[in-house]
Design a protein around this motif. Structure first.
Motif, PDB file in Angstrom:
ATOM      1  N   TYR A   1       1.776   9.574 -11.659  1.00 21.94           N
ATOM      2  CA  TYR A   1       2.361   8.410 -10.713  1.00 21.94           C
ATOM      3  C   TYR A   1       1.520   7.803  -9.736  1.00 21.94           C
ATOM      4  N   GLU A   2       1.312   6.600  -9.344  1.00 23.31           N
ATOM      5  CA  GLU A   2       0.562   5.948  -8.440  1.00 23.31           C
ATOM      6  C   GLU A   2       1.066   6.054  -6.997  1.00 23.31           C
ATOM      7  N   GLU A   3       0.067   5.944  -5.947  1.00 23.31           N
ATOM      8  CA  GLU A   3       0.259   5.917  -4.784  1.00 23.31           C
ATOM      9  C   GLU A   3      -0.941   4.979  -3.877  1.00 23.31           C
ATOM     10  N   GLU A   4      -0.631   4.063  -3.539  1.00 29.87           N
ATOM     11  CA  GLU A   4      -1.716   2.990  -2.840  1.00 29.87           C
ATOM     12  C   GLU A   4      -2.000   3.769  -1.491  1.00 29.87           C
ATOM     13  N   PHE A   5      -3.515   3.221  -1.066  1.00 31.52           N
ATOM     14  CA  PHE A   5      -4.098   3.727   0.026  1.00 31.52           C
ATOM     15  C   PHE A   5      -3.132   3.055   1.143  1.00 31.52           C
ATOM     16  N   PRO A   6      -2.887   4.105   2.210  1.00 29.85           N
ATOM     17  CA  PRO A   6      -1.922   3.764   3.150  1.00 29.85           C
ATOM     18  C   PRO A   6      -2.577   2.742   4.282  1.00 29.85           C
ATOM     19  N   ILE A   7      -3.078   1.423   3.648  1.00 31.54           N
ATOM     20  CA  ILE A   7      -3.996   0.716   4.813  1.00 31.54           C
ATOM     21  C   ILE A   7      -3.412  -0.469   5.005  1.00 31.54           C
ATOM     22  N   SER A   8      -3.239  -1.047   6.051  1.00 33.90           N
ATOM     23  CA  SER A   8      -2.731  -2.568   6.545  1.00 33.90           C
ATOM     24  C   SER A   8      -3.825  -3.042   7.104  1.00 33.90           C
TER      25      SER A   8
END
Length: 252
Positions: free
Chosen positions: A75-82
């Motif tokens: 599965y994919e999980e994006e970087f937790p960056i805002s």
């Protein structure tokens, strides 16, 4: 390797093992360029786990490290960056704000430095990369930079306003040695440039470069702390006097 470096490498190895053992993505907070270089130089210890550095956009120097990938975990999980965009309420009357001004105001909010990535400033507006968990807190509480009142909003994904601009530069140097090219690009003497190597402020492809005689290769990405970054495109031709005409793309 000093004690602080040893502790960092130990922590990174533990995070790699945690990802491998739990079959889930693991992220660090933001790492500075020296920390990233240290990890890259010890990368063989974590190569059994797929991993990637990213800071919010390709020109960011402070970056998170993610352990895991879609191929590895399914599965994919994006970087937790805002990105918190801090814009002056009245741009016409706003101070000329610098990186230190924004960072100082953020630190006054009691925020840990490792939760803040790169800060870009364009047309008096600040673009602050941060971990997701503190983005709304910053947006709600960052009200003033120096004497300038600001309004904030949180954005995700690519921010068009800060996409990198690359300026083609050609110059003639005595050789393709990194110290000669840095001196030309940033208008300093060779002896001044060498001091930056001694202070470990020169990076090539994310790694600290202490060898000032290193010969640059095509597509090497060079960063000099306090000056900027460029991509080396290589030798164009040799002049009749035996000097080298080289080309690069400088981040502006």
């Amino acid at each position: 390797m000093n004690r602080e470096d040893e502790l960092l490498i130990k922590r990174i190895n533990e995070l790699a093992a945690k990802c491998y053992g739990s079959s889930r993505f693991i992220f660090t907070d933001f790492l500075n360029p020296s920390e990233i270089s240290l990890i890259l130089n010890n990368e063989r210890d974590i190569n059994y786990v797929e991993h990637k550095f990213y800071g919010g956009t390709e020109q960011c120097e402070r970056q998170m490290l993610r352990f895991g990938s879609a191929d590895m975990l399914g599965y994919e999980e994006e970087f937790p960056i805002s990105c918190v965009v801090a814009e002056p309420m009245a741009k016409k009357f706003a101070d000329e704000l610098g990186h230190r001004d924004f960072l100082g105001s953020l630190m006054n909010l009691g925020i840990d430095r490792s939760t803040i990535g790169d800060i870009f400033i364009k047309e008096k507006t600040g673009y602050i990369f941060c971990v997701d968990r503190i983005a709304e807190y910053i947006a709600e509480n960052l009200e003033k930079i120096k004497h300038t009142n600001v309004k904030c909003r949180v954005e995700k994904g690519n921010i068009d306003a800060i996409q990198p601009e690359l300026k083609p530069v050609e110059t003639v140097v005595s050789s393709e040695r990194i110290d000669a090219i840095i001196a030309k690009v940033y208008g300093m003497s060779r002896s001044q440039g060498i001091e930056y190597f001694r202070q470990k402020k020169v990076f090539v492809n994310g790694r600290v470069m202490e060898n000032n005689s290193y010969v640059l290769k095509e597509n090497d990405i060079v960063s000099v702390r306090g000056f900027g970054k460029f991509i080396f495109d290589g030798l164009m031709k040799e002049t009749k006097k035996g000097r080298m005409r080289v080309r690069m793309r400088v981040y502006i």
